[in-house]
Enzyme design. Structure first.
Site, PDB file in Angstrom:
ATOM      1  CE  LYS D  41      -3.588   0.794   3.106  1.00  0.00           C
ATOM      2  NZ  LYS D  41      -4.334   0.268   4.277  1.00  0.00           N
ATOM      3  CB  SER D 128      -6.428   7.846   8.013  1.00  0.00           C
ATOM      4  OG  SER D 128      -6.083   7.824   9.376  1.00  0.00           O
TER       5      SER D 128
END
Lengths: 153, 153, 153, 153, 153, 153
Positions: D41, D128
């Site tokens: 990621k 987030s």
């Protein structure tokens, strides 16, 4: 003859999937486990492996077939003379996703009915994506998979 | 013979209920619409009326029976030789409630499988409790009910 | 000393409740199982019975107390010098209800923190209300209750 | 000693995360904020920055450590002698995701218990991913982040 | 003048979107359908096509404008003197996502209020992503789209 | 003139309700806070008190009226020439309940549109039922209520 398609990517096939198929056996004469061979999505386990594992899991049962498929599920149903789509539900999110898919499928072909079974509570947390994540991080996932599956084989 | 029980209080039976039963017809040989005759809960419509309305709705179909029942659903299933409980799902809350009931029923009798169909979107907002509320406030609820039902009859 | 209150009506106390308490033992020095003695709500099982059953379930453990309580949970926490409220979560609906209660409790007394554990999947479908319903309909509920509980005793 | 791991990618660490850690302090002797260093990621903020910001946020508290980690959370727990995994819940979707992860973690290592705290309502909307989206579109995200964090620093 | 922004990627614009805009017409003097021209996300249908289709759908109504936009929605609102953001809700998941976005937008600019309408039940299952999936698999999606849209044109 | 009905039992009216009305003011020319005078449901606070408190809360604003009502909300809308029903949403459960009500109301009178605003996060946990529960247990609920309300007055 009552035929149901059980579609999915089964990457990998889990105890949850197995449980849904076994629960559905009294309901249908023939269940086709249809492995989506989506070219866009990279699978963790190869189509051939996935096919072989599912066949090994149900090798005792002539009512169950395992086939790859591409394209729309309703088109595959029609090609296989299946009047039903079988799906398992594990939680409310599954329901929301599956009910939208089922309603769209019904709009595309109203002859085909989606039938839902609820996952055994012991397997409700098992999802292929979490199993993959554990597997890719080196964890032991054997306890989440049917006995006939040997990941290392 | 595949027999399903479709249990509920059906106070009143709505278009949503009718839709679930019609969708389930290809799946089962016999569907018993089982009207819960719960003595504790006061019903708005009398058991006799509810029975008569549901019979009128399906009077063309010999696969459908309408029966009152008391006690546990799984006991009624056994008494009727039914292997399946049929339920409709309208939204995630329905799912949460129904999945708990289904798991408890499976714990009580693992021979009986709960089968779920998803309500037609056009009927997903119709619940007996809202229909009752509208009816008791003088609103016209005919559009939410099967054609054969005449509330004033 | 870390003290938690585990409040509920426990009508009856189930395997799910027992599982939450056992999971919480490593977290707290003292857990008070607080049986809400709400006068408005009619209980199916008497307060005395409920108390006795829970004590029998944990009679091996001096960290666990069983007490009746009335009034606000936060007031009972303060009276018992408990800084934590322990609650189990079984599904998203539980979460919604519990998170509102927890936020209101925090508004009433910001010294007290609600701590949540997630129910074992095998017990997630067990709710006191469904157990009561089965019990009142003559079903056998022993499999949903701690071993030390004898309903007929 | 009661040790909890608070795992996440914290890309970035928000007021919601800070609130969960502060609420958890009375519950544990040591809290390890474990920043997942997932190579697949792509993160928006570098691991080093994230580490530094979180350390600055809690620089007054010796009970809190900040460490990167790779691999399975349960393995990291074992390596750190942590018996608990700490997680915050903001909404029913969080619950569904977190409860599945918690049950899989328990299946992998039943010695480790997941403990959940509920986010302060004022911070429940902060995720987030939304913060990143606003940041990448040039919006001012300072109000969603702990005071000690200076994004431009 | 009451102006609302109806932001989305509309890839493609569906009957559900059309229904929300038509329901909102009595509420606002001017509705700007704002097509997010996100460069990162690959769209299935080109921005120009999407613009043209939406204009064709509402070509009878001077209260409706169609504009591309980049950056934060609240900044685009301010540039257009819009006090409201209009959004449709189809299911509880939509609600969870939209309420977080709405609260973040309010934190960024408290002058702007998000207003929600609920999708017609007949359209609640239609999502652009499922429509795209069907389209890319060769299915006929015309029934899910406004009449003025000709995908092959 | 754009008129909205804001129906509820408001037993009691909370900061959450106040916040929804204030957010809705730019959207409507006239907002009627309609207190359901349901004879079946016992209220904790008398209708007269509830009316008086809400009037005191908004005594600065001529766009807001406070009226009792009986019967169907859509009938009351028609009697008041209101084209809109205003409702607040706090969580996914609210959404599920409210969307069913909104769809039934639309079926009863398609001229009337339900408009939803999302509760401020700080007030999302406040429900009249929890406030009542706290009040009846002797807790101080002033912090959950508009300033103009004096419960003891």
């Amino acid at each position: 003859m009552k035929t149901a398609i059980f579609p999915g990517s089964f990457d990998p096939f889990t105890l949850g999937h197995e449980s849904i198929v076994r629960k559905a056996l009294p309901l249908f004469d023939r269940i086709i486990i249809a492995i989506g061979a989506n070219t866009k999505k990279n699978s963790t386990f190869e189509l051939e492996k996935r096919t072989q594992w599912i066949k090994a899991t149900f090798n005792d049962n002539s009512a169950i077939e395992v086939l790859p498929f591409k394209g729309l599920t309703v088109d595959f149903c029609q090609a296989q003379n299946a009047q039903f789509i079988l799906r398992g539900l594990r939680n409310p999110n599954d329901y929301q996703y599956e009910s939208a898919i089922a309603q769209m499928n019904q709009a595309l072909n109203e002859e085909i009915t989606s039938v839902f079974l609820i996952c055994d509570p012991a397997f409700a947390a098992i999802s292929s994506s979490i199993v993959r994540e554990i597997y890719l991080n080196g964890g032991d996932v054997a306890q989440f998979l049917p006995k006939a599956m040997k990941l290392d084989a």
